[in-house]
Design a protein around this motif. Structure first.
Motif, mmCIF file in Angstrom:
data_model
loop_
_atom_site.group_PDB
_atom_site.id
_atom_site.type_symbol
_atom_site.label_atom_id
_atom_site.label_comp_id
_atom_site.label_asym_id
_atom_site.label_seq_id
_atom_site.Cartn_x
_atom_site.Cartn_y
_atom_site.Cartn_z
ATOM 1 N N MET A 12 0.806 -1.200 0.000
ATOM 2 C CA MET A 12 0.000 0.000 0.000
ATOM 3 C C MET A 12 0.850 1.265 0.000
ATOM 4 O O MET A 12 0.398 2.285 -0.451
ATOM 5 N N GLN A 13 2.071 1.184 0.505
ATOM 6 C CA GLN A 13 2.938 2.359 0.508
ATOM 7 C C GLN A 13 3.318 2.746 -0.920
ATOM 8 O O GLN A 13 3.302 3.922 -1.273
ATOM 9 N N SER A 36 0.437 4.367 -2.553
ATOM 10 C CA SER A 36 0.289 5.741 -2.088
ATOM 11 C C SER A 36 1.209 6.689 -2.861
ATOM 12 O O SER A 36 0.797 7.769 -3.286
ATOM 13 N N THR A 75 2.466 11.756 1.357
ATOM 14 C CA THR A 75 2.185 10.347 1.622
ATOM 15 C C THR A 75 2.291 9.992 3.097
ATOM 16 O O THR A 75 1.780 8.959 3.519
#
Length: 99
Positions: A1-2, A5, A27
């Motif tokens: 998910m990073q 993002s 972020t």
């Protein structure tokens, strides 16, 4: 998910060059997480990087980043997949598992 993002922020205005500090603020990622993601995306041809053209007064030149055309396509696909209920992870689509 990073990674997703980072791709989402870069994909907001894909032609715009963004610097790492700006990306970190948007972020919420720390530099030890953000920069390895940027390096992996660049290594995969999804991101291009360059230095600022001019030396600003009072600070060093910044490294700038933006998505390549392939990166824009990958970001859109990953964000679309992530928005589906039974989804494959955006990281798997981007080839950057574990981030």
């Amino acid at each position: 998910m990073q990674t997703l993002s980072v791709m989402a922020v870069l994909g907001e205005v894909p032609v715009e060059w963004r610097h790492g500090y700006d990306l970190a603020k948007e972020t919420g990622l720390k530099s030890g997480t953000l920069y390895p993601i940027l390096i992996r995306l660049a290594d995969r041809g999804l991101l291009e990087a360059r230095w600022e053209d001019e030396q600003p007064v009072g600070r060093p030149r910044r490294h700038l980043y933006r998505l390549t055309p392939e990166g824009v396509t990958a970001a859109r696909a990953a964000l679309e997949a992530a928005s589906r209920p039974a989804r494959a992870t955006g990281n798997r689509l981007l080839g950057v598992e574990g981030t």
